[in-house]
Every structure is written in C-alpha cells, then in structure tokens.
Design a protein around this motif. Sequence first.
Motif, mmCIF file in Angstrom:
data_model
loop_
_atom_site.group_PDB
_atom_site.id
_atom_site.type_symbol
_atom_site.label_atom_id
_atom_site.label_comp_id
_atom_site.label_asym_id
_atom_site.label_seq_id
_atom_site.Cartn_x
_atom_site.Cartn_y
_atom_site.Cartn_z
ATOM 1 N N GLY A 265 0.849 -1.185 0.000
ATOM 2 C CA GLY A 265 0.000 0.000 0.000
ATOM 3 C C GLY A 265 0.879 1.228 0.000
ATOM 4 O O GLY A 265 1.761 1.354 0.866
ATOM 5 N N GLU B 190 -5.136 -4.202 7.393
ATOM 6 C CA GLU B 190 -6.381 -4.252 6.619
ATOM 7 C C GLU B 190 -6.329 -3.183 5.536
ATOM 8 O O GLU B 190 -5.991 -2.029 5.818
ATOM 9 C CB GLU B 190 -7.587 -4.025 7.527
ATOM 10 C CG GLU B 190 -8.906 -4.088 6.795
ATOM 11 C CD GLU B 190 -10.098 -3.971 7.726
ATOM 12 O OE1 GLU B 190 -11.231 -4.223 7.272
ATOM 13 O OE2 GLU B 190 -9.919 -3.619 8.903
ATOM 14 N N THR B 191 -6.659 -3.559 4.316
ATOM 15 C CA THR B 191 -6.753 -2.583 3.236
ATOM 16 C C THR B 191 -8.083 -1.847 3.373
ATOM 17 O O THR B 191 -9.148 -2.444 3.248
ATOM 18 C CB THR B 191 -6.670 -3.273 1.866
ATOM 19 O OG1 THR B 191 -5.422 -3.972 1.764
ATOM 20 C CG2 THR B 191 -6.768 -2.258 0.737
ATOM 21 N N VAL B 192 -8.017 -0.544 3.660
ATOM 22 C CA VAL B 192 -9.234 0.235 3.907
ATOM 23 C C VAL B 192 -9.684 1.015 2.678
ATOM 24 O O VAL B 192 -10.820 1.485 2.617
ATOM 25 C CB VAL B 192 -9.040 1.187 5.106
ATOM 26 C CG1 VAL B 192 -8.846 0.384 6.388
ATOM 27 C CG2 VAL B 192 -7.857 2.131 4.896
ATOM 28 N N ALA B 193 -8.796 1.178 1.724
ATOM 29 C CA ALA B 193 -9.122 1.826 0.446
ATOM 30 C C ALA B 193 -7.997 1.468 -0.509
ATOM 31 O O ALA B 193 -6.958 0.944 -0.102
ATOM 32 C CB ALA B 193 -9.241 3.340 0.604
ATOM 33 N N GLU B 194 -8.197 1.729 -1.780
ATOM 34 C CA GLU B 194 -7.164 1.387 -2.756
ATOM 35 C C GLU B 194 -5.856 2.094 -2.411
ATOM 36 O O GLU B 194 -5.805 3.319 -2.285
ATOM 37 C CB GLU B 194 -7.610 1.773 -4.165
ATOM 38 C CG GLU B 194 -6.625 1.327 -5.232
ATOM 39 C CD GLU B 194 -7.134 1.608 -6.639
ATOM 40 O OE1 GLU B 194 -6.373 1.355 -7.589
ATOM 41 O OE2 GLU B 194 -8.278 2.074 -6.790
ATOM 42 N N ILE C 186 -4.258 1.990 0.391
ATOM 43 C CA ILE C 186 -4.137 2.385 1.805
ATOM 44 C C ILE C 186 -4.238 1.156 2.692
ATOM 45 O O ILE C 186 -5.253 0.458 2.700
ATOM 46 C CB ILE C 186 -5.220 3.399 2.214
ATOM 47 C CG1 ILE C 186 -5.135 4.657 1.330
ATOM 48 C CG2 ILE C 186 -5.058 3.771 3.688
ATOM 49 C CD1 ILE C 186 -6.208 5.680 1.625
ATOM 50 N N ARG D 206 -4.029 -0.160 6.604
ATOM 51 C CA ARG D 206 -4.097 0.303 7.995
ATOM 52 C C ARG D 206 -3.692 -0.819 8.943
ATOM 53 O O ARG D 206 -4.177 -1.943 8.842
ATOM 54 C CB ARG D 206 -5.509 0.769 8.350
ATOM 55 C CG ARG D 206 -5.654 1.214 9.820
ATOM 56 C CD ARG D 206 -7.055 1.711 10.102
ATOM 57 N NE ARG D 206 -7.348 2.891 9.291
ATOM 58 C CZ ARG D 206 -8.587 3.398 9.133
ATOM 59 N NH1 ARG D 206 -9.619 2.801 9.703
ATOM 60 N NH2 ARG D 206 -8.768 4.464 8.398
#
Length: 264
Positions: A33, A118-122, A124, A126
């Motif tokens: 990310g 955890e991928t929270v947006a493309e 990104i 977290r």
Amino acid sequence: MPCPSATMVVWASAWLHGATAADDVLDALQIWGESQEVRAADDELAARLDLPGPQDTPAGPALLLAALRKSGATDGELALPAPGDVRGLGTASPFSKQALRRGEAVILPEAGLGLVPETVAEGILRWTVFPVGELPPAEHLPIGEAEHGMSSAMREAASTLIDLDIAKRRPGVRDEIASTVADRPKPPWPEDVPQRPLRILQRASEVEAILWVATDDAPGGALSASATRARTEALRPLFDSVRAARRASIAEMVRVLAESASKH
C-alpha cells in the motif's frame, strides 16, 4: 499468498535489532500500500504507546515503529490463522477475532502486542495495534522439516489434481497456475536473510497456486456437493502445510537476522 504481516515481522524485527534502518522498513511495506496508517484498538493502549485511538485520525507508520521501540518489542512472530486452526492466538479476544477474519497477524510477545493489517481503500493499508494477553508459545517447526513438508505437499497436490481430473476439466491449467504465481506481490527482504527460507516461500506460493486452481471450478465443470466436500477434505492438509512452511520460513529469517545483529 505473501502477506503484509510477513513483511512487517521480518523488517520490524531487523530494525528492532539494529540490522536495518527505519526508512528501509517503511519502503518495504509500500509494496502492500502506498499509504500506511496506524491506530490503537483501544484508548488505553493508545495513551500507553502514544498512538491515535480508534476514534482518532490514524497516524503514519513511523509512529508505529516508535511505539514498538517504546513497548520493548524485539522479535516478531507471524500468525496465519484459518478456521479450525488458530494456533498462537490464545483464547477469543478482539485481536484473535480480527486476526482470524484477516487470516494474518503480527505477534510481538515480549511487548504483549498484536498487529493486524487491513486494506481500507485502494492503496491504503491500515495497521491496528491490539493488546494481547499471555499467548501460548509459538510452535517451532525446524526449517528442514518445513522444507520436507513442502516437498511432500507438492507431490500430494499433483497427485490430488490427477485424482480429481482437474487438468482435464481445466484446459491451460499450467499456464493459469504460473500466472497466479507471477501476479502476486514480491516483497523485498533484508540483504542478510538466508536463501533457504526464501526458496521455501517461493515453493509455498507455487503449491498454494495449485491448490486455489484445484478448488476453483471452471464454468460448466462444477462438482457435485459430495465431490466438493471430498476435494476440500483432501486438500485441507496441503493448505495447512503451506501456512506452516511460511511461518517456519519467516521465523528462520528473524532468527538469522537477530543472530547476525548480535555479532556486530
């Protein structure tokens, strides 16, 4: 497949032992990310580690490294839980539940901390930092045993594919497997990591690609419910061996890096 937690375990452990720079850790994580965020799972932990709490705006990854140093963390451990296999996570807790949901986590036993990505947006990723109680000791699998297990898994996977007639039902299956392996992220590793665990990690990716193809029915070729159950039962030990080999390989990297750092 390769995962952010494995990258974090190896690079953070190397940094905590003084074997690499903080910027190298942050650069290595970017394959998962371009933007990395961190926050604590509860306000008490946030106050103790000077991290944002669950309701606060997440901070950057440099603050996570500072928190790990402050916590007294040393070597990290890789957890790869799956339904029916939650070894290393202890009893039910917010950390173990989130780790199981994600299928991966970092455990820092000396600090009593767990990290779950955890991928929270493309673009990104977290990291949530959890407090963990006393956990069972990490299962030690010698690297030689892991390598032997992967060799057996490769043979069993090939045999299972033949028995299930996968190749016949899936034209171009070999190309599909090769493409699956090639498309996966290839995280960098510190210079001093030994070649043997790297080789085992590569073989793990190959075996896992075979397994995913074996469990993905081609259009018009779906198995009956009973055949699907039989296939799942036959392949489950192979999935287990892949996770075990990955954990052993990462543990060996951490061990060698720590040993090397202690000599300098």
